[in-house]
Scaffold this active site. Structure first.
Site, PDB file in Angstrom:
ATOM      1  N   CYS A  56       0.564  -8.255 -39.414  1.00  0.00           N
ATOM      2  CA  CYS A  56       0.119  -7.255 -38.433  1.00  0.00           C
ATOM      3  C   CYS A  56      -0.720  -6.164 -39.070  1.00  0.00           C
ATOM      4  O   CYS A  56      -1.828  -5.875 -38.636  1.00  0.00           O
ATOM      5  CB  CYS A  56       1.344  -6.650 -37.756  1.00  0.00           C
ATOM      6  N   CYS A  61      -2.785  -7.408 -35.931  1.00  0.00           N
ATOM      7  CA  CYS A  61      -2.897  -6.377 -34.906  1.00  0.00           C
ATOM      8  C   CYS A  61      -3.771  -5.177 -35.283  1.00  0.00           C
ATOM      9  O   CYS A  61      -4.637  -4.770 -34.498  1.00  0.00           O
ATOM     10  CB  CYS A  61      -1.527  -5.811 -34.534  1.00  0.00           C
ATOM     11  N   LYS A  64      -7.496  -5.926 -36.112  1.00  0.00           N
ATOM     12  CA  LYS A  64      -8.039  -6.526 -34.891  1.00  0.00           C
ATOM     13  C   LYS A  64      -8.364  -5.449 -33.876  1.00  0.00           C
ATOM     14  O   LYS A  64      -9.430  -5.391 -33.267  1.00  0.00           O
ATOM     15  CB  LYS A  64      -7.012  -7.529 -34.345  1.00  0.00           C
ATOM     16  N   TYR A 196      -5.682 -16.706 -28.401  1.00  0.00           N
ATOM     17  CA  TYR A 196      -6.100 -15.314 -28.225  1.00  0.00           C
ATOM     18  C   TYR A 196      -6.790 -14.820 -29.483  1.00  0.00           C
ATOM     19  O   TYR A 196      -7.692 -13.982 -29.423  1.00  0.00           O
ATOM     20  CB  TYR A 196      -4.917 -14.411 -27.828  1.00  0.00           C
ATOM     21  N   GLU A 200     -10.283 -13.103 -29.071  1.00  0.00           N
ATOM     22  CA  GLU A 200     -10.402 -11.690 -29.449  1.00  0.00           C
ATOM     23  C   GLU A 200     -11.470 -11.520 -30.528  1.00  0.00           C
ATOM     24  O   GLU A 200     -12.288 -10.594 -30.478  1.00  0.00           O
ATOM     25  CB  GLU A 200      -9.058 -11.149 -29.956  1.00  0.00           C
ATOM     26  N   HIS A 472      -4.017   9.227  -9.386  1.00  0.00           N
ATOM     27  CA  HIS A 472      -5.408   9.042  -8.987  1.00  0.00           C
ATOM     28  C   HIS A 472      -6.315  10.013  -9.722  1.00  0.00           C
ATOM     29  O   HIS A 472      -5.965  11.172  -9.882  1.00  0.00           O
ATOM     30  CB  HIS A 472      -5.493   9.268  -7.465  1.00  0.00           C
ATOM     31  N   GLU A 477      -3.013   2.703 -10.775  1.00  0.00           N
ATOM     32  CA  GLU A 477      -2.454   2.981  -9.450  1.00  0.00           C
ATOM     33  C   GLU A 477      -2.626   1.802  -8.499  1.00  0.00           C
ATOM     34  O   GLU A 477      -1.902   1.703  -7.500  1.00  0.00           O
ATOM     35  CB  GLU A 477      -3.111   4.222  -8.841  1.00  0.00           C
TER      36      GLU A 477
END
Lengths: 497, 193
Positions: A56, A61, A64, A196, A200, A472, A477
């Site tokens: 990672c 991670c 990346k 992925y 990615e 908002h 939302e």
């Protein structure tokens, strides 16, 4: 601390200094155990190696997300102009980005070493392997071997990228082990794989300005919601990434000028063709790094198909030997999963804790150019599990308000498409419309998704989502006002201004 | 950068344009920043490898072997090459030479604990070289790469870098943490001369 008197040097030895191993080692030491942590990185075929912290931190991670961010910043210049900024884009400096990222990783490596030291964990930069069920060999880079004995052993060795078993793969191709420290800009790049990792990587390379192609053998993002996987690929295609579908590279060869000739077979029609790239990145899968551990000497059972270790509650078939992280069979390969499982395990062992790792409803995010956050079931899995008549699917297409001012188009495609973002909520009608699947496609997907994971863990129903007031103006939302169902057949897209 | 020239214990890397990755700890190619403030006092010079430092060659090989992971930026580097006479350059010390060079030194020693990936470290590196030159004979200024010499770094509990320590008679007398202005370092040094 549960003190079991034993004749060994250490209460716990952790093999692997990655997300799971380090978290477990530190926690055990905090609970009073005498702990050692062995971490060793065997260089990749290209020669890449890295410091303490695991996949990672060094080749996963962290770099990346940083490269993904570099790509996002590039894409934002267009917005900035529309907001009135005088922006000039002089292109991207690959080396500068790599240096900045590697500097940060260096500080993380240092931080982990310091943290282990502060917690009293003995750290060895050595490759751990079993001599017997309680004895380990720690082999250093210079070949020197130190033996150590432990009452309990935690295997947290993680995984490494797999190579295709075709001619020239190891000589010509690199993997995620190498891309984040690549000293020269990658140029025209081929990403092999539909994972992925492949998408990615192709995503940020495209955003940084490199001619990027993805070779996919069958379907993209296997295991994820199919509809969304297709949306992600569609978005990437419209925004500059090339896709070779039904394509399987079958040979690689170095050509003059450092180029790589790739022979590709079309899996549907059987024809072969050749293309040339500057860089080829293989992202065709990862395997557990259990070879070389000599697990047989301890009697630890391994799944022969993938090298991973099957466990119950992170305990192997040997009661004092445990496993966490990517090396665990049948579990999500995610850093937070490894950390939480490791800490819970250590609490159970050393302080009478009882919390077991819950592998259900683990949220995750794919950081493709249009990001994707999800919790729980895909649409296919929900229908298979509960039956089509019991599954209600709510959906909506939209775009963030912040995109509204940018109407710039590249090759007929809007840089900020009206319906690029997508929200999908999957509920179980037979269980009071309990929300069993959450899917969000859009910017900041990780941030949007995280909070909803708490709701779903608490058993949120559609009525809970509807009863929650939205904030908002945000994209999140949208999940509080979903009303259009797939069943109704109504159009969920937004039209015009 | 702080316009008042006051010290900040750690400078965010993004605010400082620091030299790109050196191939050797004693070789610093520095940008001349258009708004150089009093704090940084960054001069542009390239320190030549001093022949007497045989250990530095080993460090250089080790560093260059790792160069692929720390690629230097290709942007144009503005620097004035100025060969020094080899004296007064900060010596490189390691786990192996720390005792002899620092603890057993007749004169006080300033030790700069640094690492290649640390931006603020790269920022104060030229200051250490200057101090080595300016205090020659009165104080030794040395550099220790914490990645390559983790034992000494651990022994002295280095938790963040850059950390500067003053040693006299084999004893650690003072510690300064972070990329501080030269005046802070000279102020600290003067206390022990």
């Amino acid at each position: 601390m549960t003190s079991d008197a034993h004749p060994y040097e250490y209460d716990l030895v952790v093999i692997g200094g990655g997300s799971g191993g380090l978290a477990a080692a530190k926690q055990a030491a905090k609970l009073g155990a005498k702990v050692a942590c062995l971490d060793f990185v065997k260089p990749s075929p290209r020669g890449s190696t890295w410091g303490l912290g695991g996949t990672c931190v060094n080749v996963g991670c962290i770099p990346k997300k940083l490269m993904h961010q570099a790509g996002i910043l590039g894409e934002s210049f267009s917005d900035a102009k529309e907001y009135g900024w005088h922006v000039r884009n002089d292109g991207h400096n690959w080396n500068k980005m790599v240096t900045s990222i590697q500097d940060h990783i260096g500080s993380l490596n240092f931080g982990y070493r310091t943290a282990l030291r502060d917690n009293g964990v003995t750290y060895l930069n050595a490759f751990g392997s079993f001599i017997d069920a309680h004895t380990l060999a720690a082999t250093k880079k210079n070949g020197k071997i130190e033996t150590m004995t432990a009452n309990r052993i935690l295997i947290a060795v993680g995984g490494r990228p797999s190579y295709l078993d075709v001619p020239g793969a190891e000589e010509c191709c690199i993997t995620s082990d190498d891309i984040f420290s690549l000293p020269e800009a990658p140029g025209r790049t081929l990403c092999v794989g539909a994972s992925y990792i492949s998408l990615e990587t192709a995503g940020f390379l495209t955003a940084l300005g490199y001619d990027t192609t993805v070779a996919i053998r069958s379907i993209p993002l296997r295991g994820f919601d199919t509809e969304i996987a297709d949306k992600i690929v569609g978005y990437m295609e419209r925004h500059g990434t090339k896709f070779m579908r039904d394509s399987q590279p079958c040979a690689f060869e170095k050509r003059a000028g450092g180029k790589i000739a790739v022979k590709v077979k079309n899996t549907v029609f059987g024809n072969e063709f050749e293309t040339e790239f500057d860089t080829v990145i293989l992202a065709v899968g990862r395997h557990a790094v259990t070879a070389g551990l000599n697990l047989g000497a301890a009697g630890v059972r391994v799944n022969p198909r993938n090298g991973k270790i099957p466990c119950v509650d992170e305990v192997t078939n040997i009661s004092h030997i445990y496993a966490v992280g990517d090396v665990l069979d049948m579990r999500q390969e995610l850093t937070p999963v490894a950390i939480k499982a490791g800490v819970n395990l250590v609490n159970r062992i050393f302080s009478g804790g009882s919390i077991k790792m819950d592998y259900d409803l683990v949220p995750t995010t794919v950081f493709t150019p249009i990001e994707y956050g999800c919790i729980g079931m895909s649409e296919e899995l929900a229908i298979e599990t509960f039956g089509d008549e019991n599954v209600e699917i709510y959906q909506s297409y939209f775009k963030p308000l912040e995109w509204a001012v940018n109407h710039v188009e590249h090759d007929g495609v809007a840089h900020r498409e009206d319906n690029a973002c997508y929200a999908k909520l999957i509920t179980n009608l037979a269980d009071d419309e309990r929300v069993v699947g959450f899917h969000y496609v859009g910017p900041n997907a990780g941030e949007v998704t995280q909070g909803y994971a708490v709701a779903m863990k608490m058993g949120a129903k559609k009525s809970d989502f509807d009863g929650t007031v939205g904030i908002h103006p945000t994209v999140s939302e949208e999940f509080t006002i979903l009303s259009i169902t797939k069943r109704s057949g109504a159009d969920a897209t937004k039209r015009g201004c | 950068p702080n316009p008042r020239g006051q010290s900040t214990s750690t400078l965010p890397c993004t605010q400082v344009r620091y030299p790109h990755t050196p191939s050797h700890p004693s070789v610093r190619a520095t940008h001349v920043r258009p708004h150089a403030n009093t704090m940084s006092a960054v001069t542009s010079h390239v320190t030549a490898l001093s022949a007497k430092v045989t250990l530095s060659r080993k460090s250089r090989v080790q560093l260059s072997a790792r160069a692929p992971a720390r690629a230097p930026a290709r942007s144009g580097l503005v620097c004035k090459a100025e060969v020094t006479n080899g004296n007064g350059t900060a010596t490189v010390v390691t786990d192996a030479t720390f005792e002899a060079e620092v603890l057993k030194s007749d004169i006080p020693v300033l030790v700069d604990f640094w690492a290649p990936w640390c931006g603020p470290c790269r920022m104060i590196a030229p200051l250490i070289d200057q101090l080595a030159e300016e205090y020659e004979g009165k104080l030794k200024a040395v550099k220790l790469n914490t990645d390559e010499s983790p034992s000494v770094a651990t022994e002295y509990g280095i938790r963040s870098i850059p950390t500067v320590m003053i040693f006299k008679g084999g004893q650690k007398l003072d510690t300064v943490i972070g990329a501080v202005p030269k005046s802070t370092l000279t102020g600290t040094i003067e206390k022990y001369l």
